[in-house]
Design a protein around this motif. Structure first.
Motif, mmCIF file in Angstrom:
data_model
loop_
_atom_site.group_PDB
_atom_site.id
_atom_site.type_symbol
_atom_site.label_atom_id
_atom_site.label_comp_id
_atom_site.label_asym_id
_atom_site.label_seq_id
_atom_site.Cartn_x
_atom_site.Cartn_y
_atom_site.Cartn_z
ATOM 1 N N UNK A 79 -37.455 -75.205 8.251
ATOM 2 C CA UNK A 79 -37.414 -73.858 8.797
ATOM 3 C C UNK A 79 -37.345 -74.027 10.240
ATOM 4 N N UNK A 80 -38.309 -74.857 10.928
ATOM 5 C CA UNK A 80 -38.388 -75.079 12.347
ATOM 6 C C UNK A 80 -37.245 -75.774 12.848
ATOM 7 N N UNK A 81 -36.817 -76.718 12.296
ATOM 8 C CA UNK A 81 -35.365 -77.422 12.332
ATOM 9 C C UNK A 81 -34.227 -76.539 12.197
ATOM 10 N N UNK A 82 -34.233 -75.753 11.336
ATOM 11 C CA UNK A 82 -33.075 -74.667 11.216
ATOM 12 C C UNK A 82 -33.208 -73.598 12.238
ATOM 13 N N UNK A 83 -34.558 -73.427 12.638
ATOM 14 C CA UNK A 83 -34.483 -72.264 13.756
ATOM 15 C C UNK A 83 -33.761 -72.981 14.867
ATOM 16 N N UNK A 84 -34.130 -74.061 15.488
ATOM 17 C CA UNK A 84 -33.803 -74.732 16.584
ATOM 18 C C UNK A 84 -32.195 -75.007 16.480
ATOM 19 N N UNK A 85 -31.707 -75.227 15.471
ATOM 20 C CA UNK A 85 -30.291 -75.354 15.255
ATOM 21 C C UNK A 85 -29.422 -73.939 15.462
ATOM 22 N N UNK A 138 -30.815 -71.526 17.023
ATOM 23 C CA UNK A 138 -30.798 -71.076 18.534
ATOM 24 C C UNK A 138 -29.691 -71.786 19.214
ATOM 25 N N UNK A 139 -29.325 -73.037 19.168
ATOM 26 C CA UNK A 139 -28.303 -73.750 19.561
ATOM 27 C C UNK A 139 -27.114 -73.066 19.414
ATOM 28 N N UNK A 140 -26.798 -72.750 18.060
ATOM 29 C CA UNK A 140 -25.568 -72.123 17.421
ATOM 30 C C UNK A 140 -25.282 -70.763 18.273
ATOM 31 N N UNK A 141 -26.439 -70.125 18.367
ATOM 32 C CA UNK A 141 -26.435 -68.685 18.765
ATOM 33 C C UNK A 141 -25.992 -68.935 20.372
ATOM 34 N N UNK A 142 -26.821 -69.741 21.011
ATOM 35 C CA UNK A 142 -26.272 -69.981 22.417
ATOM 36 C C UNK A 142 -24.922 -70.379 22.507
ATOM 37 N N UNK A 143 -24.383 -71.301 21.419
ATOM 38 C CA UNK A 143 -22.949 -71.616 21.560
ATOM 39 C C UNK A 143 -22.015 -70.684 21.608
ATOM 40 N N UNK A 144 -22.350 -69.728 20.458
ATOM 41 C CA UNK A 144 -21.389 -68.654 20.233
ATOM 42 C C UNK A 144 -21.365 -67.563 21.377
ATOM 43 N N UNK A 145 -22.504 -67.424 22.062
ATOM 44 C CA UNK A 145 -22.438 -66.372 23.281
ATOM 45 C C UNK A 145 -21.720 -66.899 24.097
ATOM 46 N N UNK A 146 -21.954 -68.368 24.549
ATOM 47 C CA UNK A 146 -20.789 -69.063 25.463
ATOM 48 C C UNK A 146 -19.371 -68.930 25.139
ATOM 49 N N UNK A 147 -19.087 -69.313 23.655
ATOM 50 C CA UNK A 147 -17.736 -68.847 23.428
ATOM 51 C C UNK A 147 -17.236 -67.491 23.445
ATOM 52 N N UNK A 148 -18.223 -66.561 23.294
ATOM 53 C CA UNK A 148 -17.698 -65.144 23.200
ATOM 54 C C UNK A 148 -17.392 -64.765 24.863
ATOM 55 N N UNK A 149 -18.281 -65.426 25.392
ATOM 56 C CA UNK A 149 -18.014 -65.174 26.928
ATOM 57 C C UNK A 149 -17.047 -65.759 27.633
ATOM 58 N N UNK A 150 -16.471 -66.959 27.052
ATOM 59 C CA UNK A 150 -15.700 -67.675 27.581
ATOM 60 C C UNK A 150 -14.019 -67.514 26.761
ATOM 61 N N UNK A 151 -14.079 -67.203 25.698
ATOM 62 C CA UNK A 151 -12.933 -66.880 24.902
ATOM 63 C C UNK A 151 -12.846 -65.476 24.439
ATOM 64 N N UNK A 152 -13.747 -65.010 23.712
ATOM 65 C CA UNK A 152 -13.307 -63.701 22.884
ATOM 66 C C UNK A 152 -13.222 -62.503 24.121
ATOM 67 N N UNK A 153 -14.043 -62.573 25.131
ATOM 68 C CA UNK A 153 -14.001 -61.383 26.027
ATOM 69 C C UNK A 153 -12.786 -61.751 26.595
ATOM 70 N N UNK A 154 -12.621 -62.851 27.161
ATOM 71 C CA UNK A 154 -11.076 -63.031 27.942
ATOM 72 C C UNK A 154 -10.034 -62.775 27.002
ATOM 73 N N UNK A 155 -9.954 -62.959 25.643
ATOM 74 C CA UNK A 155 -9.020 -62.490 24.534
ATOM 75 C C UNK A 155 -8.920 -61.114 24.467
ATOM 76 N N UNK A 156 -10.047 -60.449 24.591
ATOM 77 C CA UNK A 156 -9.939 -58.761 24.612
ATOM 78 C C UNK A 156 -9.493 -58.350 25.727
#
Length: 433
Positions: free
Chosen positions: A86-92, A94-112
């Motif tokens: 569970x700890x390992x999954x939580x850390x991954x 968190x990394x995935x959430x951070x990556x998605x946020x960056x992707x949303x900011x750099x790609x999705x928002x620009x796409x919109x």
């Protein structure tokens, strides 16, 4: 496993994937009862099932008591392993959430943002295209207004049929824009929804089209190039005139009529056919009425003048047929098909003969001096009718259309003898031999 083997209970049967509680109960009941008995004893199989359950429960308690420590250690190990996972999954995560946020900011928002810009650009382009179409409609409307004023001046100046023809082509362009208003691929898409276009349609385009059509119809109704009679009474097809058409007038009439035919063919072919049919009908009606009156009196002056008027009308029809046959839009075949005939002069004479026959019969049946005079002068009437048909079936003198022109005088005998015979038979048939 050794404990399971030492027990009398068949654990393997209970653990089998193919175990069926219904089949097990049925086997237990049949094994503890005699098939020949009329009653079924359920207490014995029920007691056995309860005893087996008690044995299994005892066995479970025994196993858990003896293996409590290993079970607890195993459970503890599973819990620790789950916590680590569970700890390992939580850390991954968190990394995935951070990556998605960056992707949303750099790609999705620009796409919109890009999608909104695309929509705005598309709407702007549609507005620009519609604006250009409206501007073109306004330009064509101003052009049409100028052409109408040039072609149909309010002063006493002559109409300019060249300008009227140009106005017809402008009308066709305006009509094309309006007709394409519902077609996304058309230049005029949605233009009919614009209020200023609606206003121009009702205030300028439609009235102008009506004026153009009316003038073209009037020109065809007034068509007259024959010079047979200086007092040709063609009241239903031409305005009253007391002078033979001059060469200049005849040339103007030919050009005006040719343009009028083109205008009607461009704007409304049904109106063209209706106007030409009305022209022929008016010529027939006038000739039929005047000939009926002349045959009733058989005056030495009235009948020749009436026959000359009929020849004049038919010569105009001959000239009109030639205009239609030489027209670049091939108008004559359409009219001949509409009238179901092969020739306009033939149609005129045969229709006139069909209308005269019952009227002459009525004159004869009434008797009196008119009938006796008609019978007495039938040879003269026959020859006069023949001359009328042959003279009227020729091109008017001095008029040339499409390389075909009228002679300087007299008439050609060949080609119309059958129509002359039909006319004579219609008038003289009721007189008998």
């Amino acid at each position: 496993m050794s404990n399971l083997e030492a027990s009398y209970i068949d654990y393997e049967a209970f653990l089998s994937p193919e175990f069926s509680a219904e089949n097990f109960a049925n086997t237990l009941v049949t094994s503890t009862n005699n098939p020949s008995d009329t009653t079924i004893d359920l207490s014995t199989p029920l007691s056995r099932v309860l005893f087996d359950l008690q044995e299994i429960d005892t066995h479970i308690n025994s196993l858990t008591t003896k293996s409590a420590l290993p079970l607890l250690n195993h459970t503890k190990g599973q819990s620790e392993a789950s916590s680590q996972i569970l700890a390992e999954v939580d850390s991954q995560l968190a990394i995935l959430t951070k990556s998605y946020s960056r992707l949303e900011k750099e790609v999705l928002q620009k796409h919109h943002a890009a999608d909104e810009a695309h929509t705005a650009a598309q709407n702007s382009w549609e507005t620009l295209r519609l604006g250009r179409t409206v501007a073109r409609y306004l330009s064509l409307s101003r052009q049409l207004e100028a052409q109408i004023n040039e072609a149909l001046p309010k002063s006493l100046a002559k109409e300019d049929f060249s300008a009227l023809l140009r106005a017809s082509h402008t009308l066709l362009q305006l009509r094309g824009l309006i007709d394409g208003s519902s077609d996304p691929s058309s230049e005029g898409y949605k233009v009919a929804r614009i209020n200023i276009v609606k206003s121009l349609q009702s205030d300028l385009t439609s009235p102008s089209e009506s004026r153009i059509l009316s003038k073209a119809q009037q020109t065809i109704r007034e068509f007259n190039v024959s010079s047979l009679s200086s007092t040709s009474a063609q009241s239903s097809t031409t305005p009253s005139s007391t002078a033979t058409p001059t060469f200049s007038q005849t040339s103007h009439t030919k050009i005006a009529t040719s343009n009028a035919l083109t205008i009607l063919a461009l704007l409304s072919e049904p109106t063209l056919l209706s106007t030409l049919t009305t022209y022929l009908s008016n010529a027939l009606t006038s000739s039929l009425s005047s000939l009926t009156r002349s045959l009733s009196t058989l005056s030495s002056n009235t009948l020749p003048r009436t026959l000359l008027e009929a020849s004049t009308r038919c010569q105009n029809i001959v000239a009109l047929e030639t205009l239609l046959s030489t027209h670049p839009m091939s108008l004559l075949p359409r009219l001949l098909t509409h009238l179901d005939t092969s020739s306009l002069p033939s149609y005129f004479w045969r229709s006139l003969a069909a209308g005269l026959e019952p009227r002459v019969a009525e004159i004869v049946n009434r008797g009196g001096a008119q009938a006796r005079l008609l019978k007495k002068e039938k040879d003269r009437v026959r020859e006069s009718l023949r001359e009328c048909v042959l003279r009227g079936s020729q091109m008017p003198k001095g008029v040339e259309i499409g390389g075909r022109g009228g002679g300087e005088g007299g008439f050609v005998v060949g080609g119309w003898e059958r129509e002359a015979a039909v006319m004579a038979a219609a008038v003289l048939g009721a007189l008998g031999r």
